[in-house]
Design a protein around this motif. Structure first.
Motif, PDB file in Angstrom:
ATOM      1  N   THR A 135       0.824  -1.214   0.000  1.00 46.36           N
ATOM      2  CA  THR A 135       0.000   0.000   0.000  1.00 46.36           C
ATOM      3  C   THR A 135       0.855   1.259   0.000  1.00 46.36           C
ATOM      4  OG1 THR A 135      -0.263  -0.066   2.411  1.00 46.36           O
ATOM      5  CG2 THR A 135      -1.969  -1.102   1.099  1.00 46.36           C
ATOM      6  N   ARG A 136       1.995   1.236   0.677  1.00 42.92           N
ATOM      7  CA  ARG A 136       2.864   2.414   0.703  1.00 42.92           C
ATOM      8  C   ARG A 136       3.414   2.730  -0.684  1.00 42.92           C
ATOM      9  NH1 ARG A 136       6.969   2.594   5.589  1.00 42.92           N
ATOM     10  NH2 ARG A 136       7.149   4.700   4.756  1.00 42.92           N
ATOM     11  N   GLU A 137       3.519   1.715  -1.543  1.00 42.42           N
ATOM     12  CA  GLU A 137       3.972   1.955  -2.911  1.00 42.42           C
ATOM     13  C   GLU A 137       2.833   2.418  -3.814  1.00 42.42           C
ATOM     14  OE1 GLU A 137       6.576  -0.856  -4.788  1.00 42.42           O
ATOM     15  OE2 GLU A 137       7.686  -1.194  -2.937  1.00 42.42           O
ATOM     16  N   GLY A 138       1.627   2.539  -3.250  1.00 38.76           N
ATOM     17  CA  GLY A 138       0.495   3.025  -4.031  1.00 38.76           C
ATOM     18  C   GLY A 138      -0.072   1.989  -4.976  1.00 38.76           C
ATOM     19  N   LEU A 139       0.152   0.727  -4.678  1.00 39.48           N
ATOM     20  CA  LEU A 139      -0.336  -0.353  -5.541  1.00 39.48           C
ATOM     21  C   LEU A 139      -1.807  -0.647  -5.243  1.00 39.48           C
ATOM     22  CD1 LEU A 139       2.921  -2.458  -5.265  1.00 39.48           C
ATOM     23  CD2 LEU A 139       2.095  -1.248  -7.298  1.00 39.48           C
ATOM     24  N   PRO A 140      -2.531  -1.277  -6.168  1.00 39.06           N
ATOM     25  CA  PRO A 140      -3.969  -1.478  -5.991  1.00 39.06           C
ATOM     26  C   PRO A 140      -4.300  -2.413  -4.830  1.00 39.06           C
ATOM     27  CG  PRO A 140      -3.199  -2.612  -7.960  1.00 39.06           C
ATOM     28  CD  PRO A 140      -2.051  -1.810  -7.442  1.00 39.06           C
ATOM     29  N   VAL A 141      -5.390  -2.079  -4.150  1.00 32.26           N
ATOM     30  CA  VAL A 141      -5.884  -2.857  -3.019  1.00 32.26           C
ATOM     31  C   VAL A 141      -7.335  -3.217  -3.294  1.00 32.26           C
ATOM     32  CG1 VAL A 141      -6.409  -2.789  -0.544  1.00 32.26           C
ATOM     33  CG2 VAL A 141      -4.311  -1.722  -1.412  1.00 32.26           C
ATOM     34  N   GLU A 142      -7.684  -4.469  -3.065  1.00 32.44           N
ATOM     35  CA  GLU A 142      -9.039  -4.948  -3.313  1.00 32.44           C
ATOM     36  C   GLU A 142      -9.795  -5.149  -2.012  1.00 32.44           C
ATOM     37  OE1 GLU A 142     -11.289  -8.326  -6.010  1.00 32.44           O
ATOM     38  OE2 GLU A 142      -9.172  -8.600  -5.545  1.00 32.44           O
ATOM     39  N   THR A 143     -11.058  -4.705  -2.003  1.00 29.98           N
ATOM     40  CA  THR A 143     -11.987  -4.964  -0.903  1.00 29.98           C
ATOM     41  C   THR A 143     -13.311  -5.402  -1.537  1.00 29.98           C
ATOM     42  OG1 THR A 143     -12.927  -2.738  -0.855  1.00 29.98           O
ATOM     43  CG2 THR A 143     -10.941  -3.106   0.483  1.00 29.98           C
ATOM     44  N   ALA A 144     -14.294  -5.671  -0.712  1.00 27.72           N
ATOM     45  CA  ALA A 144     -15.610  -6.035  -1.232  1.00 27.72           C
ATOM     46  C   ALA A 144     -16.205  -4.913  -2.083  1.00 27.72           C
ATOM     47  CB  ALA A 144     -16.542  -6.387  -0.082  1.00 27.72           C
ATOM     48  N   ALA A 145     -15.783  -3.679  -1.824  1.00 24.76           N
ATOM     49  CA  ALA A 145     -16.292  -2.525  -2.569  1.00 24.76           C
ATOM     50  C   ALA A 145     -15.597  -2.329  -3.919  1.00 24.76           C
ATOM     51  CB  ALA A 145     -16.132  -1.260  -1.723  1.00 24.76           C
ATOM     52  N   GLY A 146     -14.521  -3.069  -4.159  1.00 26.27           N
ATOM     53  CA  GLY A 146     -13.802  -2.941  -5.422  1.00 26.27           C
ATOM     54  C   GLY A 146     -12.323  -2.698  -5.215  1.00 26.27           C
ATOM     55  N   ILE A 147     -11.676  -2.227  -6.270  1.00 23.86           N
ATOM     56  CA  ILE A 147     -10.236  -1.992  -6.226  1.00 23.86           C
ATOM     57  C   ILE A 147      -9.975  -0.499  -6.115  1.00 23.86           C
ATOM     58  CG2 ILE A 147      -8.068  -2.191  -7.507  1.00 23.86           C
ATOM     59  CD1 ILE A 147      -9.117  -4.800  -8.661  1.00 23.86           C
ATOM     60  N   THR A 148      -9.117  -0.136  -5.173  1.00 24.47           N
ATOM     61  CA  THR A 148      -8.734   1.258  -4.973  1.00 24.47           C
ATOM     62  C   THR A 148      -7.209   1.354  -4.988  1.00 24.47           C
ATOM     63  OG1 THR A 148      -8.689   1.029  -2.565  1.00 24.47           O
ATOM     64  CG2 THR A 148     -10.764   1.748  -3.549  1.00 24.47           C
ATOM     65  N   ARG A 149      -6.744   2.573  -5.048  1.00 25.31           N
ATOM     66  CA  ARG A 149      -5.305   2.819  -5.020  1.00 25.31           C
ATOM     67  C   ARG A 149      -5.103   4.116  -4.256  1.00 25.31           C
ATOM     68  NH1 ARG A 149      -0.844   1.657  -9.109  1.00 25.31           N
ATOM     69  NH2 ARG A 149      -2.377   0.320 -10.087  1.00 25.31           N
ATOM     70  N   GLN A 150      -4.218   4.095  -3.270  1.00 26.45           N
ATOM     71  CA  GLN A 150      -3.923   5.325  -2.549  1.00 26.45           C
ATOM     72  C   GLN A 150      -2.621   5.910  -3.085  1.00 26.45           C
ATOM     73  OE1 GLN A 150      -3.615   3.850   1.496  1.00 26.45           O
ATOM     74  NE2 GLN A 150      -1.389   3.861   1.411  1.00 26.45           N
ATOM     75  N   SER A 151      -2.358   7.151  -2.751  1.00 24.33           N
ATOM     76  CA  SER A 151      -1.112   7.784  -3.172  1.00 24.33           C
ATOM     77  C   SER A 151       0.068   7.046  -2.567  1.00 24.33           C
ATOM     78  CB  SER A 151      -1.077   9.245  -2.720  1.00 24.33           C
ATOM     79  OG  SER A 151      -2.128   9.955  -3.326  1.00 24.33           O
ATOM     80  N   SER A 152       1.151   6.991  -3.311  1.00 24.91           N
ATOM     81  CA  SER A 152       2.338   6.326  -2.783  1.00 24.91           C
ATOM     82  C   SER A 152       3.048   7.232  -1.794  1.00 24.91           C
ATOM     83  CB  SER A 152       3.287   5.926  -3.911  1.00 24.91           C
ATOM     84  OG  SER A 152       3.727   7.063  -4.606  1.00 24.91           O
ATOM     85  N   ASP A 153       3.738   6.608  -0.871  1.00 25.54           N
ATOM     86  CA  ASP A 153       4.567   7.313   0.094  1.00 25.54           C
ATOM     87  C   ASP A 153       5.831   7.754  -0.652  1.00 25.54           C
ATOM     88  OD1 ASP A 153       6.543   7.920   1.997  1.00 25.54           O
ATOM     89  OD2 ASP A 153       5.885   6.358   3.380  1.00 25.54           O
ATOM     90  N   PRO A 154       6.117   9.054  -0.744  1.00 25.58           N
ATOM     91  CA  PRO A 154       7.255   9.504  -1.536  1.00 25.58           C
ATOM     92  C   PRO A 154       8.601   8.991  -1.033  1.00 25.58           C
ATOM     93  CG  PRO A 154       6.346  11.318  -0.273  1.00 25.58           C
ATOM     94  CD  PRO A 154       5.404  10.157  -0.117  1.00 25.58           C
ATOM     95  N   LEU A 155       8.679   8.584   0.219  1.00 26.46           N
ATOM     96  CA  LEU A 155       9.932   8.013   0.726  1.00 26.46           C
ATOM     97  C   LEU A 155      10.057   6.533   0.386  1.00 26.46           C
ATOM     98  CD1 LEU A 155      10.137   9.748   4.209  1.00 26.46           C
ATOM     99  CD2 LEU A 155      11.319  10.368   2.101  1.00 26.46           C
ATOM    100  N   THR A 156       8.950   5.896   0.059  1.00 25.70           N
ATOM    101  CA  THR A 156       8.956   4.480  -0.286  1.00 25.70           C
ATOM    102  C   THR A 156       9.055   4.277  -1.791  1.00 25.70           C
ATOM    103  OG1 THR A 156       7.588   4.006   1.634  1.00 25.70           O
ATOM    104  CG2 THR A 156       7.671   2.325  -0.055  1.00 25.70           C
ATOM    105  N   ALA A 157       8.329   5.065  -2.532  1.00 27.94           N
ATOM    106  CA  ALA A 157       8.273   4.915  -3.982  1.00 27.94           C
ATOM    107  C   ALA A 157       8.441   6.283  -4.645  1.00 27.94           C
ATOM    108  CB  ALA A 157       6.952   4.271  -4.381  1.00 27.94           C
ATOM    109  N   PRO A 158       9.631   6.841  -4.606  1.00 23.54           N
ATOM    110  CA  PRO A 158       9.826   8.205  -5.088  1.00 23.54           C
ATOM    111  C   PRO A 158       9.555   8.389  -6.581  1.00 23.54           C
ATOM    112  CG  PRO A 158      11.930   7.175  -4.591  1.00 23.54           C
ATOM    113  CD  PRO A 158      10.852   6.244  -4.108  1.00 23.54           C
ATOM    114  N   THR A 159       9.581   7.327  -7.357  1.00 17.49           N
ATOM    115  CA  THR A 159       9.324   7.485  -8.796  1.00 17.49           C
ATOM    116  C   THR A 159       7.869   7.245  -9.142  1.00 17.49           C
ATOM    117  OG1 THR A 159       9.923   5.194  -9.244  1.00 17.49           O
ATOM    118  CG2 THR A 159      11.676   6.826  -9.407  1.00 17.49           C
ATOM    119  N   GLY A 160       7.016   7.054  -8.169  1.00  9.76           N
ATOM    120  CA  GLY A 160       5.602   6.861  -8.449  1.00  9.76           C
ATOM    121  C   GLY A 160       5.066   5.582  -7.844  1.00  9.76           C
TER     122      GLY A 160
END
Length: 151
Positions: A121-146
């Motif tokens: 999740t810190r890398e901003g990769l997709p997460v699935e729940t019963a409501a569907g797939i979401t993506r949060q912003s990446s942590d700039p210290l974890t994934a500085p290129t996006g």
């Protein structure tokens, strides 16, 4: 005297053996995401967390198999001989390691996704729940290129 070099680095042959061996046992969220995104198969991703944790969000396409159930249920969920990648919460949790051990005892080739769900999740990769797939912003210290460290 250097604290870092108080214990000298390993010689080349030892360093190569150590780091090559480490990569035989571990992968990371970025590599898992790259395979998933490219449609590369041949392995199964297993989320070893509790039902409540799974419901809160998991890697899309993962199979839910809590650590405590691996020994009893693995054969009914993952075909024999299929390489397995396990994950749990994150670096402060050894549930993915315990699940990997259980799969190894059953004869499965296995790796652990280091960083677990936390770094997924810190890398901003997709997460699935019963409501569907979401993506949060990446942590700039974890994934500085996006979405990946580009390593």
């Amino acid at each position: 005297m250097s604290t870092v070099l108080q214990t000298p680095p390993a010689v080349q042959d030892e360093a190569v053996a150590h780091f090559a061996g480490k990569l035989r046992f571990e992968t990371d969220p970025s590599d898992v995401a790259a395979d998933i995104g490219a449609g590369v198969g041949g392995w199964v991703l297993v989320d070893s967390r509790s039902q409540a944790s799974w419901d809160q969000g998991h890697v899309p396409g993962a199979i839910h198999l809590p650590t405590g159930e691996v020994a009893a249920r693995a054969a009914s969920v993952v075909p024999a001989g299929t390489p397995v990648v396990t994950y749990c919460w994150g670096p402060a949790c050894n549930g993915g390691t315990k699940a990997a051990l259980e799969f190894a005892k059953l004869g499965y080739p296995v790796k652990e996704m280091i960083g677990g769900m936390e770094y997924w999740t810190r890398e901003g990769l997709p997460v699935e729940t019963a409501a569907g797939i979401t993506r949060q912003s990446s942590d700039p210290l974890t994934a500085p290129t996006g979405i990946a460290c580009a390593c």
